[in-house]
Design a protein around this motif. Sequence first.
Motif, mmCIF file in Angstrom:
data_model
loop_
_atom_site.group_PDB
_atom_site.id
_atom_site.type_symbol
_atom_site.label_atom_id
_atom_site.label_comp_id
_atom_site.label_asym_id
_atom_site.label_seq_id
_atom_site.Cartn_x
_atom_site.Cartn_y
_atom_site.Cartn_z
ATOM 1 N N GLU A 6 -7.858 -18.322 -33.254
ATOM 2 C CA GLU A 6 -6.458 -18.541 -32.890
ATOM 3 C C GLU A 6 -6.332 -19.787 -32.018
ATOM 4 O O GLU A 6 -7.252 -20.151 -31.277
ATOM 5 C CB GLU A 6 -5.899 -17.351 -32.096
ATOM 6 C CG GLU A 6 -5.977 -16.010 -32.789
ATOM 7 C CD GLU A 6 -7.237 -15.248 -32.455
ATOM 8 O OE1 GLU A 6 -7.272 -14.017 -32.662
ATOM 9 O OE2 GLU A 6 -8.223 -15.881 -31.992
ATOM 10 N N SER A 7 -5.187 -20.420 -32.096
ATOM 11 C CA SER A 7 -4.858 -21.548 -31.223
ATOM 12 C C SER A 7 -3.349 -21.616 -31.065
ATOM 13 O O SER A 7 -2.603 -20.958 -31.800
ATOM 14 C CB SER A 7 -5.400 -22.861 -31.793
ATOM 15 O OG SER A 7 -4.821 -23.130 -33.050
ATOM 16 N N THR A 114 -5.715 -15.815 -28.126
ATOM 17 C CA THR A 114 -5.161 -16.961 -27.407
ATOM 18 C C THR A 114 -4.094 -16.441 -26.449
ATOM 19 O O THR A 114 -3.294 -15.580 -26.816
ATOM 20 C CB THR A 114 -4.591 -18.017 -28.378
ATOM 21 O OG1 THR A 114 -4.164 -19.165 -27.657
ATOM 22 C CG2 THR A 114 -3.417 -17.478 -29.185
#
Length: 120
Positions: A6-7, A114
């Motif tokens: 994830e980002s 994240t």
Amino acid sequence: QLQLAESGGGLVEPGGSLRLSCAASGFSLDDYTIGWFRQAPGKEREGLACISHRDGSAVYVDSVEGRFTISRDNNKNTAYLQMNSLKPEDTAVYYCAADRARCHYGMAYWGKGTLVTVSS
């Protein structure tokens, strides 16, 4: 190695927007249902949204319906969660997950998460 990453998390003011990304490596998301979950401090993990690999249909939990949108780009092997009208209670670590079947809390592959912080 099969991974999800994830980002896109960060600090945003109430009412703001963020778009989270979930990139897959080591496997193709084409055949996987994708889910987004979150876990706030001191609370249990909560399922937010799910998008089918079969027909692209999406479902949402009531608390995010109309504010969050889940999508996928199989060409980029990436899924997204567009989050609008963010509230302080949306503060949490957000996770994506993938499974060949359906969305559930025991999905086969998970990212590490994240952090999203909604605060003024």
